[in-house]
Motif scaffolding. Structure first.
Motif, short mmCIF file in Angstrom:
data_model
loop_
_atom_site.label_atom_id
_atom_site.label_comp_id
_atom_site.label_asym_id
_atom_site.label_seq_id
_atom_site.Cartn_x
_atom_site.Cartn_y
_atom_site.Cartn_z
N ILE A 531 0.84 -1.18 0.00
CA ILE A 531 0.00 0.00 0.00
C ILE A 531 0.88 1.24 0.00
O ILE A 531 2.07 1.17 0.35
CB ILE A 531 -0.95 0.03 1.22
CG1 ILE A 531 -0.14 0.02 2.53
CG2 ILE A 531 -1.94 -1.11 1.17
CD1 ILE A 531 -1.01 0.20 3.77
N ASN A 532 0.30 2.36 -0.39
CA ASN A 532 1.05 3.61 -0.46
C ASN A 532 0.65 4.58 0.64
O ASN A 532 1.00 5.76 0.60
CB ASN A 532 0.82 4.27 -1.82
CG ASN A 532 1.35 3.42 -2.95
OD1 ASN A 532 2.55 3.37 -3.20
ND2 ASN A 532 0.45 2.72 -3.65
N THR A 533 -0.11 4.09 1.62
CA THR A 533 -0.52 4.90 2.77
C THR A 533 -0.16 4.15 4.04
O THR A 533 0.30 3.01 4.00
CB THR A 533 -2.03 5.18 2.73
OG1 THR A 533 -2.73 3.93 2.76
CG2 THR A 533 -2.42 5.94 1.47
N LEU A 536 -4.45 0.53 5.89
CA LEU A 536 -5.14 -0.27 4.89
C LEU A 536 -6.59 -0.47 5.33
O LEU A 536 -6.85 -0.90 6.45
CB LEU A 536 -4.45 -1.63 4.73
CG LEU A 536 -5.12 -2.62 3.77
CD1 LEU A 536 -4.97 -2.14 2.33
CD2 LEU A 536 -4.51 -4.01 3.93
N THR A 537 -7.52 -0.14 4.44
CA THR A 537 -8.94 -0.38 4.72
C THR A 537 -9.41 -1.59 3.94
O THR A 537 -8.75 -2.05 3.00
CB THR A 537 -9.78 0.85 4.34
OG1 THR A 537 -9.73 1.03 2.91
CG2 THR A 537 -9.26 2.10 5.03
N ASP A 540 -9.64 -1.31 0.10
CA ASP A 540 -8.44 -1.02 -0.68
C ASP A 540 -7.95 -2.25 -1.44
O ASP A 540 -8.05 -3.38 -0.96
CB ASP A 540 -7.31 -0.52 0.23
CG ASP A 540 -7.54 0.90 0.71
OD1 ASP A 540 -8.23 1.65 0.01
OD2 ASP A 540 -7.03 1.22 1.80
N ASP A 543 -1.13 -2.27 -4.64
CA ASP A 543 -0.26 -2.18 -5.81
C ASP A 543 0.40 -3.54 -6.02
O ASP A 543 0.79 -4.22 -5.05
CB ASP A 543 0.83 -1.14 -5.59
CG ASP A 543 0.34 0.28 -5.77
OD1 ASP A 543 -0.88 0.49 -5.68
OD2 ASP A 543 1.18 1.18 -5.96
N THR A 590 -5.77 0.81 -5.32
CA THR A 590 -6.60 1.98 -4.99
C THR A 590 -5.87 3.03 -4.17
O THR A 590 -6.31 4.17 -4.10
CB THR A 590 -7.84 1.52 -4.22
OG1 THR A 590 -7.42 0.79 -3.05
CG2 THR A 590 -8.73 0.64 -5.07
N THR A 591 -4.73 2.66 -3.53
CA THR A 591 -3.98 3.66 -2.76
C THR A 591 -2.94 4.37 -3.59
O THR A 591 -2.18 5.19 -3.08
CB THR A 591 -3.29 2.99 -1.55
OG1 THR A 591 -2.31 2.06 -2.03
CG2 THR A 591 -4.29 2.27 -0.66
N SER A 592 -2.88 4.08 -4.89
CA SER A 592 -1.89 4.68 -5.77
C SER A 592 -2.49 5.88 -6.49
O SER A 592 -3.69 5.95 -6.76
CB SER A 592 -1.41 3.65 -6.80
OG SER A 592 -0.53 4.24 -7.74
N THR A 593 -1.65 6.86 -6.84
CA THR A 593 -2.08 7.99 -7.65
C THR A 593 -2.11 7.65 -9.13
O THR A 593 -2.64 8.42 -9.94
CB THR A 593 -1.13 9.18 -7.43
OG1 THR A 593 0.20 8.81 -7.80
CG2 THR A 593 -1.16 9.63 -5.98
N GLN A 704 3.47 10.47 -5.12
CA GLN A 704 4.16 9.21 -4.80
C GLN A 704 5.32 8.91 -5.74
O GLN A 704 5.78 7.76 -5.84
CB GLN A 704 3.17 8.04 -4.82
CG GLN A 704 2.00 8.19 -3.86
CD GLN A 704 0.90 7.20 -4.10
OE1 GLN A 704 0.96 6.40 -5.02
NE2 GLN A 704 -0.14 7.26 -3.27
#
Length: 763
Positions: A531-533, A536-537, A540, A543, A590-593, A704
């Motif tokens: 994940i990029n945050t 984690l939910t 999500d 990547d 979903t956590t990626s730009t 990111q």
């Protein structure tokens, strides 16, 4: 009676008293048997003649050394040196611990040595002690005295009898001819500790099984006028050791073999000597000085009685002169031939080529080098060495005798920890030996944090330019979702799942005795999810980063550390250069730009260095650990994929179980100092501190995107304070660990067993 007849009778009586023949008998008792050295010192200092010696187990070793022409002081010097502790513990002599055959360190703590025959039957080798160095040391030191005596123990400096046991027919065996080295090795073969050797077609064990105090043998073999019997095999406990029996039960076999010898065996005309060894066990080889002194002190106390029963005297100068006459007959230890028994022609050819590539004759250094080259491979550790003298050539033959061979090994190990890094380890090894030695191995790890499977097949080619080929396939699965430590609860978590796979071939060759040069080529297929945050939910998605391609490298390495983990002596160096040609495919979550998948080719070269070395002074050991990396590795598509695939600094026991973002960089230098305080024989206090300096820092830019910050001035600190107990199941460690990392700063870790893993594909 006429006066001249009285004079004649007096002279005859004096002659008989002066011509007394004295036999010294030495009992078994493991480490306590070293007290016999002190007894011999006291006898020689007081000019008491020693005409015959007989002994069992350690008593047989001391008696054999004395009969071989060594003075008590020379025997004492050997036993007080570092050699004895190495022989007993199975450590190889410094400079002869070849690294070429060593495999990667594994978390195993139990090994079953098995013989797998052609009908797939398994036989277990129950011996637990490593006797490689001991066997060669005894063979070396006894070769020349045995040659002087031409294999007849009556022709040694003083006549000798050594006791052994044949357990199938349950009888004692008196050794009085043949190889002196074989006799001494046989007499101390404690069942289940040492593998027995074959003499005259029979496997022989410790003489203490049936006759631990061979006074009767000295009487029947030598017919002496006076016997001095020194017994060190007294009872350890006069009463049952309630409260300590659980700790002592592991030594029960030794106590059984070395039971109390009967003083009544020594006749009334003799002298019975029993040194005061209260509180000393047969395993206390760290108390050599005290044990020898106890034998000396007790014998000196008995000197008045000894002199009253032995009228004959032999001055120290006379003894030294006789010893010199015997030792001056020594011939140089030059070897004409190497005999390899119970092997076929192909196998003999393989082994012979390790001894100066088959060239003859061999000086002693050539023999020693070839022997340790051979037994550095586990498969050959059961070969038993001996020297025999050839009267025709006036040179020696070096013989390697085959004992029950272990061609199948099963290893068990793993670790239990207060974090989610616990795992179970299983290792399998099978050897096939004919023209080449082939070692098939497989190892498996299973646990919540780490799972792995690896298969290898190593083919060894002997000769002047010795080398091996080793195809390998490795699968690693890592889950870095971190939980809480016992004390410190973390507010942030890092979610990274990694699968790395490697299939390749390596070529290795020795560089001197302690270094190995390796060339490697491998295909890599890695799969990362992250994940990029920080959080984690459930909705999500992760990547997904795939790396595939080739890795090619060269490395020079060595390792003489005394332990797999938490070492305190020795050194380990690794210098390597690798080239990578990989294809990166990123599928964003979903956590990626990012919204679309990307594909890129990544090529780079990397140089690495790792150095670790310790310096010991008494109960304190200190050492350094240095790790550095220089590379032109490119940035990957996003920060998460870049940071988890960047080289890391791993100075502490749990460093590989954490994603430490501040301790990762394409170019860095890190190092520190390790302090090890030995509180008790197997309990250490460790205090370690490290500094990490990235030459360029990997930071997360807008959206990111990874960036390199070459102006960074930050130096990061890591340190640990812990207690480590070195047990039979590996280290038991309780430590407080600190890292300059916002997500993993302070942690408390308790683990039992080894925190060791297979090498990742990018390292």
């Amino acid at each position: 009676m006429r006066p001249y007849l009285i004079v004649i009778f007096i002279l005859i009586a004096l002659g008989e008293s002066i011509a007394q023949r004295v036999a010294v008998v030495m009992s078994g008792g493991a480490a306590k048997g070293l007290a016999h050295i002190g007894m011999l010192k006291a006898l020689e200092e007081n000019e008491i003649p020693v005409d015959f010696v007989a002994g069992t187990s350690m008593g047989g070793i001391v008696a054999g050394c004395y009969a071989a022409g060594m003075s008590p002081s020379q025997i004492e010097e050997i036993m007080l040196g570092e050699d004895l502790s190495r022989w007993v513990s199975g450590q190889l002599e410094n400079g002869y611990n070849y690294f070429y055959n060593k495999d990667d360190v594994r978390p195993s703590f139990v090994r079953l040595n098995l013989l797998l025959d052609s009908t797939f039957n398994l036989n277990l080798n129950t011996s637990i002690a490593n006797d490689i160095a001991l066997n060669f040391a005894i063979a070396e030191k006894m070769a020349q005295p045995s040659a002087i005596a031409n294999g007849n123990f009556d022709s040694l400096f003083v006549p000798l009898r050594v006791m052994a046991s044949e357990i199938f027919t349950q009888r004692e065996v008196i050794l009085k001819k043949g190889s002196l080295g074989d006799a001494l090795r046989a007499t101390q073969t404690v069942p289940f500790f040492y593998t027995p050797i074959r003499i005259d077609g029979q496997y022989l064990f410790d003489g203490g099984v049936y006759n631990n105090f061979p006074v009767d043998v000295a009487e029947s073999e030598f017919h002496p006028d006076v016997i001095i019997g020194c017994n060190v095999a007294s009872k350890i406990y006069e009463e049952y050791p309630s409260g300590e029996d659980d700790k002592l039960i592991s030594r029960s076999l030794l106590y059984l073999l070395m039971d109390k010898s009967n003083p009544a065996r020594v006749p009334a005309t003799g002298i019975y000597v029993q040194p005061n060894l209260k509180g000393i066990s047969g395993l206390d080889f760290n108390k050599v000085r005290a044990i020898i002194d106890s034998g000396y002190a007790e014998t000196m106390r008995r000197i008045p009685e000894i002199k009253s029963k032995i009228a004959a005297r032999r001055t120290c100068d006379e003894v030294a002169n006789l010893r010199n006459i015997f030792n001056n007959r020594t011939v140089p230890l030059v070897v004409d031939s190497v005999h390899i028994k119970e092997h076929n022609d192909h196998q003999r050819s393989y082994i012979n080529r390790l001894f100066k590539n088959g060239k003859r004759p061999l000086n002693f250094s050539d023999v020693k080098t070839g022997y340790y080259r051979l037994v550095s491979e586990d498969f050959f550790k059961n070969l038993y060495p001996s020297f025999t003298f050839n009267n025709n050539t006036q040179h020696f033959n070096f013989t390697l005798n085959k004992r029950p061979q272990n061609n199948f090994q099963v290893d068990f190990g793993g670790v239990i920890a207060t974090r989610n890094v616990s795992n179970i380890y299983l290792g399998l090894n099978y050897y096939y030996f004919n023209r080449l030695l082939t070692h098939f191995s497989a190892n498996f790890y299973t646990g919540g944090f780490y799972q792995s499977a690896q298969a290898k097949a190593r083919l060894d080619f002997p000769g002047r330019y010795r080398f091996f080929l080793e195809p390998e396939a490795t699968f690693n699965n890592w889950n870095y979702l971190e939980g809480n430590d016992i004390i410190v609860k973390r507010s942030n978590s890092t979610f990274v799942k990694r699968i790395d796979r490697r299939a390749g071939m390596s070529l290795g060759m020795p560089m001197g005795r302690q270094f190995r040069l390796s060339l490697e080529g491998a295909y890599i297929s890695n799969y990362d999810q992250y994940i990029n945050t920080d959080v984690l939910t459930s909705s999500d998605t992760l990547d997904e980063l795939t790396l595939t391609g080739g890795r090619y490298g060269i490395a020079l390495s060595t390792n003489t550390l005394n332990r797999k983990q938490y070492a305190s002596t020795g050194k380990a160096y690794h210098f390597g250069i690798d080239w990578f040609d990989l294809r990166e495919v990123l599928k964003p979550g979903t956590t990626s730009t990012l919204s679309a998948s990307t594909t890129s080719r990544r090529q780079w070269i990397r140089g690495t260095i790792m150095m670790e070395q310790y310096f010991r002074a008494g109960r304190y050991s200190s050492g350094y650990f240095i790790q550095g990396t220089l590379s032109n590795q490119p940035l990957f598509t996003n920060y998460g994929g870049t940071i988890i695939n960047a080289p890391g600094f791993y100075p502490m026991q749990d460093s590989r179980t954490l994603i430490l973002q501040n301790f990762r960089s394409f170019n860095f230098v890190g190092g520190g100092w390790r302090n090890v305080f030995t509180l008790r024989s197997k309990l250490d206090l460790r205090l370690e501190g490290y500094l990490f300096k990235p030459l360029e820092s990997i930071v997360s830019g807008p959206n990111q995107v990874p960036e390199l910050n070459e102006q960074i001035k930050q130096i990061y600190f890591a340190g640990t304070l812990g207690l480590v107990m070195h047990s039979t199941i590996g280290p038991i460690s309780l430590s407080v660990n600190y890292y300059d990392d916002k997500k993993t700063q302070l942690g408390v870790l308790l683990h039992i067993g080894f925190l060791l893993f297979n090498r990742p594909s990018l390292e």
